[in-house]
Every structure is written in C-alpha cells, then in structure tokens.
Scaffold this active site. Sequence first.
Site, PDB file in Angstrom:
ATOM      1  N   LYS A  50      -2.841   6.411   0.889  1.00  0.00           N
ATOM      2  CA  LYS A  50      -2.747   6.885   2.274  1.00  0.00           C
ATOM      3  C   LYS A  50      -1.799   8.088   2.336  1.00  0.00           C
ATOM      4  CE  LYS A  50      -2.523   4.927   6.963  1.00  0.00           C
ATOM      5  NZ  LYS A  50      -3.941   5.149   7.298  1.00  0.00           N
TER       6      LYS A  50
ATOM      7  N   GLU B  77     -16.580   6.182   3.729  1.00  0.00           N
ATOM      8  CA  GLU B  77     -15.911   5.571   4.875  1.00  0.00           C
ATOM      9  C   GLU B  77     -15.930   6.525   6.052  1.00  0.00           C
ATOM     10  OE1 GLU B  77     -11.563   5.173   5.020  1.00  0.00           O
ATOM     11  OE2 GLU B  77     -11.526   5.798   2.939  1.00  0.00           O
TER      12      GLU B  77
ATOM     13  N   ARG C  55       0.828  -1.211   0.000  1.00  0.00           N
ATOM     14  CA  ARG C  55       0.000   0.000   0.000  1.00  0.00           C
ATOM     15  C   ARG C  55       0.862   1.261   0.000  1.00  0.00           C
ATOM     16  NH1 ARG C  55      -4.686   0.517   4.449  1.00  0.00           N
ATOM     17  NH2 ARG C  55      -2.914   1.019   5.795  1.00  0.00           N
TER      18      ARG C  55
END
Length: 341
Positions: A183, A219, A80
């Site tokens: 992220k 989210e 990620r």
Amino acid sequence: MDDIEWSKLGFGYYPTDYNIRCYYKDGQWSDLEVSGDPDISIHMAATCLHYGQEAFEGLKAFRGKDGRVRLFRVDENAKRLRRSCEGIMMAPLSEERFIEAVKLLVRKNIDYVPPRESGASLYIRPLIIGTSPQVGVKPGSEFMMVMFACPVGPYFEDGFMPTPMAIMRGYDRAAPLGTGTIKVGGNYAASLKSGSIAHSKGYSAVIYLDAKEKEYIDECGPANFFGIKGNKYITPKSGSILPSITNKSLMQIAKDLGLEVEQRPVHVYELADFDEAGACGTAAVITPILRIDDLDEEKSYIISKDGNAGPISTKLYETLQRIQYGDLEDKHGWVTIVDPE
C-alpha cells in the site's frame, strides 16, 4: 462536536484534535508523541518527495449501541504496513507499536467517533515517509510516522447502492512484480488520470485488468473485486493485487454463511456469468456493481438486473457491519475495544 451532522458526513478530511508521531533515526524508532499541529516539516530533499518512499494504511473505529468504541482487525493493518515498508526499504514500525499508536490516537479523539445510528465511523490514516535529505537514488535512513483520524461517512455518495464501473485497457494500476501488493501512494497516483476520466463519464471507479495480458480482472482503483456465482464467492488472484483486509474478512464470512470461496484468476468474459459483483475495501466496505462497461470493446456486462444490491452481497455487508459495530458475536477475534482514558 455538537455542531457535526454525523449522518451528512462524506468521505473527506475533517479535522480532529490530535495526531500521533514518532521518528526513526540512528537505527531505532522514538517514543510516540501526541501533537495538536496538523502540519509536518520535512527537508526539501526528503526521499519521500523524490523517490516515493511512502507507505500508508486505512482503518476505522466504530461506536456501538453500547457506546463502546471498536477497532476492526487492527493487527492486519499493522502487518500490512510492515510489509509495505519492507517492500520499499523503509524501517518498519513494529506491530505492537502500531497498535499502541492507533489506540492512543482513538483515545485522544474519542469524542469524534460518530454515534452508531449515524452510519459514520472514525477513519484512521497511518503514514510512514522517508525524511532523509539526499539526491542519489538509494533508500533513506531516517523516517517519520504520523497518524491522524477524521470522522467519515460513505466513500461513494450513493452508499450501499449499485453503481456503474468501467474497464479501460489503456491504463494500468500496477505492474507485475512491482508495488501492487503493497500500500504505497504511487499505486494510487497511477490510477488518478483514468479514475478522473471514468468519473467524467459517469462511472464510480475503474476496474483494471492485468497489465501483462489485459484479460484478467485485477482490482478496482480503490478496492478489491469480488463476484457471486450461484453459491460461490469468487475474487481474483494476481501478483499485483493489494490484499484487502475487508476482502479477507468477507471470504471468511462467506464460508461462515455456507458459500464456497474461490480465489483465482478471473477472466474478464466471466463477468457475464456473475449474479452479483462488488468492490470491497475499508473505505466503502462493499460497493455493489450495477454494470461494467468495457469501453474498449464497447461491451456492457449487466450485473444488477433490478438496480438493487443482490441478496448475498447484502447479507455479507450487513454481517460485516454488525461485527464491526458490536451487534454480532465476534467469533474470529477481529475486534479490539478501546475505552476512554
């Protein structure tokens, strides 16, 4: 370490002895360095400060009853972070180098991994920033990776207890086709104001709807969302959601437990049909949701009728925790053991 009250730790910064660093220059990453200095020095014109070239990760190390220390799905964090770097045009750290750095960091700070019975863990924060001094808007050519660790307790004060959350349509976490799926700090900066307003009203987090239509659940500020309906584990699918490693793991555990898993668009009105719901992520693992108040439509969705976590959320939480601490067989090869130096 004798003065640390492990069971009373919150989710905050607590200093440890060492951090790990390496630098990207002239087209390659340097060797890993161990440092005891908590400060870093960067140029005032660094691209991370002006144009947001910054990406980070979060993962944990757990000490089992056997005293051994375990990392949970460190390879997924490595992948990620690479995707995040590629998304904002930073040089990615190889997955092998990332895992090497995490293991080195944990070994150097292994005495700070809390004991199993405390319910705490060692939180690991890898960070890559652009350090090139420049003024024009373009990708940098020099980067720094720094990785530190600190012992932490529960993310939310109440731990694994249902908590109220709010829908606030006047704010977006990330735009479609933007950086929501990686992220980076900008996504979290965008959530600070709405999160502060929600906290002042007694809510633990904001549940964001999709930025385009304001009809589908995206989210939570710090976590992914899931709902339980009968024998189904349902979690939103969207082009602006950060793929949570915890959510990915819970989906597999749900299948192992015989649940049907659906990853699809979830309309906000579907909240009325859920038997259970929760927010999930590395920091909190699972935070059960008590109710969700839609502050714009003045409507409330009661999730927990008795104020307790539901049976399926509880089973998912306990199963994941037992795998992380080494109390349950690691059937999927998720755990990496880190032994002392």
